[in-house]
Write a protein that holds these residues in place. Structure first.
Motif, PDB file in Angstrom:
ATOM      1  N   GLU A 267     -14.392  72.459  41.305  1.00  0.00           N
ATOM      2  CA  GLU A 267     -14.542  72.544  42.750  1.00  0.00           C
ATOM      3  C   GLU A 267     -13.242  72.962  43.421  1.00  0.00           C
ATOM      4  OE1 GLU A 267     -15.530  68.744  44.414  1.00  0.00           O
ATOM      5  OE2 GLU A 267     -13.664  67.800  43.754  1.00  0.00           O
ATOM      6  N   PHE A 268     -13.395  73.574  44.588  1.00  0.00           N
ATOM      7  CA  PHE A 268     -12.259  74.000  45.398  1.00  0.00           C
ATOM      8  C   PHE A 268     -11.586  72.786  46.012  1.00  0.00           C
ATOM      9  CE2 PHE A 268      -9.877  76.627  48.257  1.00  0.00           C
ATOM     10  CZ  PHE A 268      -9.870  75.943  49.461  1.00  0.00           C
ATOM     11  N   VAL A 269     -10.248  72.811  46.054  1.00  0.00           N
ATOM     12  CA  VAL A 269      -9.479  71.735  46.680  1.00  0.00           C
ATOM     13  C   VAL A 269      -8.735  72.245  47.908  1.00  0.00           C
ATOM     14  CG1 VAL A 269      -7.583  70.101  46.351  1.00  0.00           C
ATOM     15  CG2 VAL A 269      -9.208  70.514  44.483  1.00  0.00           C
ATOM     16  N   ALA A 270      -7.950  73.290  47.732  1.00  0.00           N
ATOM     17  CA  ALA A 270      -7.141  73.818  48.833  1.00  0.00           C
ATOM     18  C   ALA A 270      -6.788  75.267  48.535  1.00  0.00           C
ATOM     19  CB  ALA A 270      -5.877  72.990  49.022  1.00  0.00           C
ATOM     20  N   GLY A 271      -6.579  76.036  49.597  1.00  0.00           N
ATOM     21  CA  GLY A 271      -6.195  77.431  49.431  1.00  0.00           C
ATOM     22  C   GLY A 271      -5.181  77.832  50.482  1.00  0.00           C
TER      23      GLY A 271
ATOM     24  N   ARG B 118      -8.384  88.633  47.063  1.00  0.00           N
ATOM     25  CA  ARG B 118      -9.120  88.573  48.316  1.00  0.00           C
ATOM     26  C   ARG B 118      -8.587  87.446  49.188  1.00  0.00           C
ATOM     27  NH1 ARG B 118     -14.549  88.680  44.823  1.00  0.00           N
ATOM     28  NH2 ARG B 118     -13.072  87.699  43.423  1.00  0.00           N
ATOM     29  N   THR B 119      -9.243  87.184  50.287  1.00  0.00           N
ATOM     30  CA  THR B 119      -8.827  86.102  51.169  1.00  0.00           C
ATOM     31  C   THR B 119      -9.125  84.763  50.498  1.00  0.00           C
ATOM     32  OG1 THR B 119     -10.966  86.154  52.271  1.00  0.00           O
ATOM     33  CG2 THR B 119      -9.220  87.467  53.247  1.00  0.00           C
ATOM     34  N   ILE B 120      -8.742  83.675  51.131  1.00  0.00           N
ATOM     35  CA  ILE B 120      -8.957  82.347  50.564  1.00  0.00           C
ATOM     36  C   ILE B 120     -10.425  82.192  50.159  1.00  0.00           C
ATOM     37  CG2 ILE B 120      -8.932  79.863  51.003  1.00  0.00           C
ATOM     38  CD1 ILE B 120      -6.652  80.348  52.971  1.00  0.00           C
ATOM     39  N   ARG B 121     -10.650  81.782  48.942  1.00  0.00           N
ATOM     40  CA  ARG B 121     -11.991  81.640  48.416  1.00  0.00           C
ATOM     41  C   ARG B 121     -12.280  80.185  48.093  1.00  0.00           C
ATOM     42  NH1 ARG B 121     -13.769  86.319  49.908  1.00  0.00           N
ATOM     43  NH2 ARG B 121     -15.535  86.115  48.508  1.00  0.00           N
ATOM     44  N   VAL B 122     -13.471  79.734  48.409  1.00  0.00           N
ATOM     45  CA  VAL B 122     -13.888  78.381  48.049  1.00  0.00           C
ATOM     46  C   VAL B 122     -14.799  78.389  46.844  1.00  0.00           C
ATOM     47  CG1 VAL B 122     -13.595  77.502  50.383  1.00  0.00           C
ATOM     48  CG2 VAL B 122     -15.821  78.408  49.677  1.00  0.00           C
ATOM     49  N   VAL B 123     -15.290  79.568  46.489  1.00  0.00           N
ATOM     50  CA  VAL B 123     -16.133  79.696  45.298  1.00  0.00           C
ATOM     51  C   VAL B 123     -15.221  79.911  44.107  1.00  0.00           C
ATOM     52  CG1 VAL B 123     -17.913  81.055  44.166  1.00  0.00           C
ATOM     53  CG2 VAL B 123     -18.032  80.645  46.644  1.00  0.00           C
ATOM     54  N   THR B 124     -15.315  79.056  43.130  1.00  0.00           N
ATOM     55  CA  THR B 124     -14.366  79.091  42.015  1.00  0.00           C
ATOM     56  C   THR B 124     -14.448  80.390  41.230  1.00  0.00           C
ATOM     57  OG1 THR B 124     -15.937  77.923  40.598  1.00  0.00           O
ATOM     58  CG2 THR B 124     -14.369  76.591  41.820  1.00  0.00           C
ATOM     59  N   ASP B 125     -15.630  80.969  41.127  1.00  0.00           N
ATOM     60  CA  ASP B 125     -15.790  82.210  40.365  1.00  0.00           C
ATOM     61  C   ASP B 125     -15.104  83.396  41.029  1.00  0.00           C
ATOM     62  OD1 ASP B 125     -19.170  81.552  39.116  1.00  0.00           O
ATOM     63  OD2 ASP B 125     -17.193  80.870  38.456  1.00  0.00           O
ATOM     64  N   ASP B 126     -14.695  83.257  42.276  1.00  0.00           N
ATOM     65  CA  ASP B 126     -14.071  84.364  42.987  1.00  0.00           C
ATOM     66  C   ASP B 126     -12.574  84.499  42.694  1.00  0.00           C
ATOM     67  OD1 ASP B 126     -16.038  84.108  46.068  1.00  0.00           O
ATOM     68  OD2 ASP B 126     -16.459  85.025  44.116  1.00  0.00           O
ATOM     69  N   TYR B 127     -12.036  83.576  41.929  1.00  0.00           N
ATOM     70  CA  TYR B 127     -10.622  83.665  41.575  1.00  0.00           C
ATOM     71  C   TYR B 127     -10.445  84.529  40.337  1.00  0.00           C
ATOM     72  CZ  TYR B 127      -9.379  80.358  45.162  1.00  0.00           C
ATOM     73  OH  TYR B 127      -9.182  79.756  46.378  1.00  0.00           O
TER      74      TYR B 127
ATOM     75  N   ALA C  94      -4.324  85.510  48.042  1.00  0.00           N
ATOM     76  CA  ALA C  94      -4.423  84.084  48.305  1.00  0.00           C
ATOM     77  C   ALA C  94      -4.338  83.315  46.989  1.00  0.00           C
ATOM     78  CB  ALA C  94      -5.731  83.742  49.013  1.00  0.00           C
ATOM     79  N   MET C  95      -3.923  82.068  47.104  1.00  0.00           N
ATOM     80  CA  MET C  95      -3.904  81.195  45.943  1.00  0.00           C
ATOM     81  C   MET C  95      -4.598  79.897  46.291  1.00  0.00           C
ATOM     82  SD  MET C  95      -0.236  81.893  44.138  1.00  0.00           S
ATOM     83  CE  MET C  95      -0.797  81.083  42.641  1.00  0.00           C
ATOM     84  N   GLY C  96      -5.110  79.275  45.277  1.00  0.00           N
ATOM     85  CA  GLY C  96      -5.846  78.042  45.511  1.00  0.00           C
ATOM     86  C   GLY C  96      -5.599  77.022  44.418  1.00  0.00           C
ATOM     87  N   TRP C  97      -5.920  75.806  44.762  1.00  0.00           N
ATOM     88  CA  TRP C  97      -5.961  74.714  43.793  1.00  0.00           C
ATOM     89  C   TRP C  97      -7.415  74.290  43.657  1.00  0.00           C
ATOM     90  CZ3 TRP C  97      -2.010  73.262  40.765  1.00  0.00           C
ATOM     91  CH2 TRP C  97      -0.717  73.616  41.148  1.00  0.00           C
ATOM     92  N   LEU C  98      -7.832  74.141  42.431  1.00  0.00           N
ATOM     93  CA  LEU C  98      -9.189  73.726  42.144  1.00  0.00           C
ATOM     94  C   LEU C  98      -9.124  72.613  41.111  1.00  0.00           C
ATOM     95  CD1 LEU C  98      -8.992  77.161  42.202  1.00  0.00           C
ATOM     96  CD2 LEU C  98     -11.380  76.698  42.765  1.00  0.00           C
ATOM     97  N   ARG C  99     -10.198  71.845  40.984  1.00  0.00           N
ATOM     98  CA  ARG C  99     -10.173  70.742  40.032  1.00  0.00           C
ATOM     99  C   ARG C  99     -11.533  70.554  39.387  1.00  0.00           C
ATOM    100  NH1 ARG C  99      -9.561  65.671  44.337  1.00  0.00           N
ATOM    101  NH2 ARG C  99     -11.710  65.743  45.155  1.00  0.00           N
TER     102      ARG C  99
ATOM    103  N   ASP D 162     -10.004  61.253  42.739  1.00  0.00           N
ATOM    104  CA  ASP D 162      -9.221  62.482  42.627  1.00  0.00           C
ATOM    105  C   ASP D 162      -8.882  62.807  41.175  1.00  0.00           C
ATOM    106  OD1 ASP D 162      -7.442  61.444  45.562  1.00  0.00           O
ATOM    107  OD2 ASP D 162      -9.008  62.989  45.436  1.00  0.00           O
ATOM    108  N   THR D 163      -9.198  61.908  40.268  1.00  0.00           N
ATOM    109  CA  THR D 163      -8.927  62.152  38.854  1.00  0.00           C
ATOM    110  C   THR D 163      -9.675  63.388  38.370  1.00  0.00           C
ATOM    111  OG1 THR D 163      -8.520  59.816  38.374  1.00  0.00           O
ATOM    112  CG2 THR D 163      -9.205  61.207  36.527  1.00  0.00           C
ATOM    113  N   ALA D 164      -8.934  64.318  37.797  1.00  0.00           N
ATOM    114  CA  ALA D 164      -9.520  65.585  37.349  1.00  0.00           C
ATOM    115  C   ALA D 164      -8.448  66.413  36.671  1.00  0.00           C
ATOM    116  CB  ALA D 164     -10.099  66.359  38.533  1.00  0.00           C
ATOM    117  N   VAL D 165      -8.876  67.499  36.057  1.00  0.00           N
ATOM    118  CA  VAL D 165      -7.940  68.536  35.633  1.00  0.00           C
ATOM    119  C   VAL D 165      -7.778  69.481  36.810  1.00  0.00           C
ATOM    120  CG1 VAL D 165      -7.483  70.425  34.039  1.00  0.00           C
ATOM    121  CG2 VAL D 165      -8.586  68.332  33.217  1.00  0.00           C
ATOM    122  N   TYR D 166      -6.551  69.696  37.216  1.00  0.00           N
ATOM    123  CA  TYR D 166      -6.255  70.538  38.368  1.00  0.00           C
ATOM    124  C   TYR D 166      -5.740  71.894  37.885  1.00  0.00           C
ATOM    125  CZ  TYR D 166      -6.856  66.742  41.680  1.00  0.00           C
ATOM    126  OH  TYR D 166      -7.386  65.745  42.458  1.00  0.00           O
ATOM    127  N   TYR D 167      -6.255  72.940  38.516  1.00  0.00           N
ATOM    128  CA  TYR D 167      -5.885  74.309  38.180  1.00  0.00           C
ATOM    129  C   TYR D 167      -5.366  75.020  39.426  1.00  0.00           C
ATOM    130  CZ  TYR D 167      -9.075  73.568  34.209  1.00  0.00           C
ATOM    131  OH  TYR D 167      -9.718  73.088  33.087  1.00  0.00           O
TER     132      TYR D 167
END
Length: 122
Positions: A45-49, A100-109, A32-37, A89-94
């Motif tokens: 924080e998690f944005v989308a996965g 693993r499956t879609i993760r909302v916890v940033t440390d799981d990436y 899975a891949m995600g966008w976080l900011r 929405d202003t932030a640094v986006y990563y």
């Protein structure tokens, strides 16, 4: 896995931006891949996965209905279309990937892109 981001920048409130993230290297391990900011003074924080093979998606409540995550399997690229942008929405986006499956916890990436500033002016 190397993740290279592009897109982002400065936009007025209500505007749109599109982010891209291309993956290279041992991408077969990506599930899975995600966008976080991360906004100034706040935690990341998690944005989308998105699940890499099925394209199942998941969004944070704060962006649901405004942001869309998608992926091009052949190009190993994930996108984040951001519409109706707000100053908050202003932030640094990563972008980030996980085995693993879609993760909302940033440390799981497991792997992270370099991050790009997105600034939304009022």
């Amino acid at each position: 896995v190397q993740l290279v981001e592009s897109g982002g920048g400065l936009v007025e409130a209500g505007g749109s931006l599109r982010r891209s993230c291309s993956a290279a290297g041992r991408t077969f391990s990506t599930s899975a891949m995600g966008w976080l900011r991360q906004a100034p003074g706040k935690e990341r924080e998690f944005v989308a996965g998105i699940a890499w093979r099925t394209s199942v998606t998941y969004y944070a409540d704060s962006v649901k209905g405004r942001f869309t995550i998608s992926r091009d399997y052949a190009k190993n690229t994930v996108y984040l279309q951001m519409n109706s942008l707000k100053p908050e929405d202003t932030a640094v986006y990563y972008c980030a990937s996980t085995a693993r499956t879609i993760r909302v916890v940033t440390d799981d990436y497991d792997y992270w892109g370099q991050g790009t500033q997105v600034t939304v002016s009022a």
